[in-house]
Scaffold this motif. Structure first.
Motif, short mmCIF file in Angstrom:
data_model
loop_
_atom_site.label_atom_id
_atom_site.label_comp_id
_atom_site.label_asym_id
_atom_site.label_seq_id
_atom_site.Cartn_x
_atom_site.Cartn_y
_atom_site.Cartn_z
N LEU A 50 0.82 -1.22 0.00
CA LEU A 50 0.00 0.00 0.00
C LEU A 50 0.85 1.27 0.00
CD1 LEU A 50 -2.74 -1.09 2.56
CD2 LEU A 50 -3.08 -0.65 0.11
N GLY A 51 2.16 1.10 0.19
CA GLY A 51 3.05 2.26 0.21
C GLY A 51 2.79 3.16 1.40
N LEU A 52 2.45 2.55 2.55
CA LEU A 52 2.14 3.34 3.73
C LEU A 52 3.40 3.91 4.36
CD1 LEU A 52 -0.61 1.14 5.41
CD2 LEU A 52 -0.88 3.04 3.80
N VAL A 53 3.37 5.20 4.60
CA VAL A 53 4.45 5.91 5.28
C VAL A 53 3.81 7.02 6.11
CG1 VAL A 53 6.24 5.46 3.53
CG2 VAL A 53 4.78 7.48 3.32
N PRO A 54 4.46 7.46 7.18
CA PRO A 54 3.91 8.56 7.96
C PRO A 54 3.62 9.77 7.07
CG PRO A 54 5.68 7.52 9.17
CD PRO A 54 5.69 6.92 7.79
N GLY A 55 2.44 10.36 7.29
CA GLY A 55 2.02 11.52 6.51
C GLY A 55 1.13 11.19 5.33
N ARG A 56 1.09 9.93 4.93
CA ARG A 56 0.26 9.53 3.78
C ARG A 56 -1.21 9.58 4.15
NH1 ARG A 56 0.63 5.05 -0.69
NH2 ARG A 56 -1.28 5.65 -1.77
N GLU A 57 -2.03 10.16 3.27
CA GLU A 57 -3.47 10.22 3.49
C GLU A 57 -4.09 8.87 3.17
OE1 GLU A 57 -7.29 13.07 2.50
OE2 GLU A 57 -5.51 13.21 1.26
N VAL A 58 -4.95 8.41 4.09
CA VAL A 58 -5.58 7.10 3.95
C VAL A 58 -7.02 7.16 4.44
CG1 VAL A 58 -3.43 5.77 4.21
CG2 VAL A 58 -4.79 6.35 6.23
N ILE A 59 -7.74 6.10 4.24
CA ILE A 59 -9.06 5.91 4.83
C ILE A 59 -9.01 4.63 5.65
CG2 ILE A 59 -11.50 5.48 4.42
CD1 ILE A 59 -11.27 7.11 1.87
N ALA A 60 -9.35 4.74 6.93
CA ALA A 60 -9.44 3.56 7.80
C ALA A 60 -10.86 3.04 7.70
CB ALA A 60 -9.11 3.93 9.24
N LEU A 61 -11.02 1.80 7.26
CA LEU A 61 -12.32 1.17 7.11
C LEU A 61 -12.51 0.22 8.27
CD1 LEU A 61 -11.73 0.39 3.37
CD2 LEU A 61 -13.26 2.14 4.23
N VAL A 62 -13.56 0.44 9.06
CA VAL A 62 -13.77 -0.34 10.27
C VAL A 62 -14.98 -1.25 10.07
CG1 VAL A 62 -14.21 -0.26 12.74
CG2 VAL A 62 -12.82 1.52 11.66
N LYS A 63 -14.75 -2.55 10.21
CA LYS A 63 -15.84 -3.52 10.11
C LYS A 63 -15.67 -4.49 11.27
CE LYS A 63 -18.13 -6.69 7.02
NZ LYS A 63 -18.16 -7.28 5.69
N SER A 64 -16.70 -4.62 12.07
CA SER A 64 -16.60 -5.48 13.24
C SER A 64 -17.92 -6.19 13.45
CB SER A 64 -16.25 -4.64 14.47
OG SER A 64 -16.24 -5.46 15.62
N THR A 65 -17.82 -7.44 13.82
CA THR A 65 -19.02 -8.20 14.14
C THR A 65 -19.30 -8.18 15.63
OG1 THR A 65 -17.73 -10.22 14.27
CG2 THR A 65 -18.77 -9.72 12.17
N GLU A 66 -18.33 -7.69 16.41
CA GLU A 66 -18.51 -7.66 17.87
C GLU A 66 -17.73 -6.50 18.46
OE1 GLU A 66 -17.20 -10.33 21.72
OE2 GLU A 66 -17.41 -11.30 19.78
N VAL A 67 -18.36 -5.81 19.37
CA VAL A 67 -17.68 -4.77 20.14
C VAL A 67 -17.95 -5.07 21.61
CG1 VAL A 67 -17.55 -2.32 20.69
CG2 VAL A 67 -17.97 -3.05 18.32
N ALA A 68 -16.90 -5.30 22.38
CA ALA A 68 -17.06 -5.61 23.80
C ALA A 68 -16.90 -4.32 24.61
CB ALA A 68 -16.01 -6.63 24.24
N ILE A 69 -17.77 -4.15 25.61
CA ILE A 69 -17.71 -2.99 26.48
C ILE A 69 -17.76 -3.46 27.93
CG2 ILE A 69 -18.91 -0.89 27.23
CD1 ILE A 69 -20.00 -0.66 24.38
N ALA A 70 -16.88 -2.91 28.75
CA ALA A 70 -16.86 -3.25 30.17
C ALA A 70 -17.21 -1.99 30.97
CB ALA A 70 -15.48 -3.76 30.59
N ALA A 71 -18.03 -2.16 31.99
CA ALA A 71 -18.39 -1.04 32.85
C ALA A 71 -17.25 -0.75 33.82
CB ALA A 71 -19.67 -1.35 33.63
N LEU A 72 -17.06 0.51 34.14
CA LEU A 72 -16.01 0.91 35.08
C LEU A 72 -16.61 1.13 36.45
CD1 LEU A 72 -14.06 3.39 32.84
CD2 LEU A 72 -13.48 1.04 33.38
#
Length: 72
Positions: A50-72
């Motif tokens: 992908l030619g990733l280097v600091p400063g390169r513009e990108v799009i982070a694509l987030v796909k998740s089937t599960e998100v865990a949350i814990a109460a504090l």
């Protein structure tokens, strides 16, 4: 493959802030315009292809089937 062909509803435009490269996998930090840091763990081969280097513009694509949350 175009971005439109990827089934991911959550997308964050940003710039690569840091890459911690390992022999097999690497951590890529992407900083959005609001300062949110999204970290992805991808193969080091993909970082190079992908030619990733600091400063390169990108799009982070987030796909998740599960998100865990814990109460504090």
């Amino acid at each position: 493959m175009s971005i439109a062909a990827i089934n991911a509803r959550n997308q964050f435009r940003g710039r690569v802030r840091e890459i911690i490269e390992g022999p097999v996998v690497s951590e890529v930090d992407v900083e959005t315009s609001t300062g949110l840091i999204v970290t992805s763990v991808i193969t080091t081969r993909s970082v190079k292809e992908l030619g990733l280097v600091p400063g390169r513009e990108v799009i982070a694509l987030v796909k998740s089937t599960e998100v865990a949350i814990a109460a504090l």
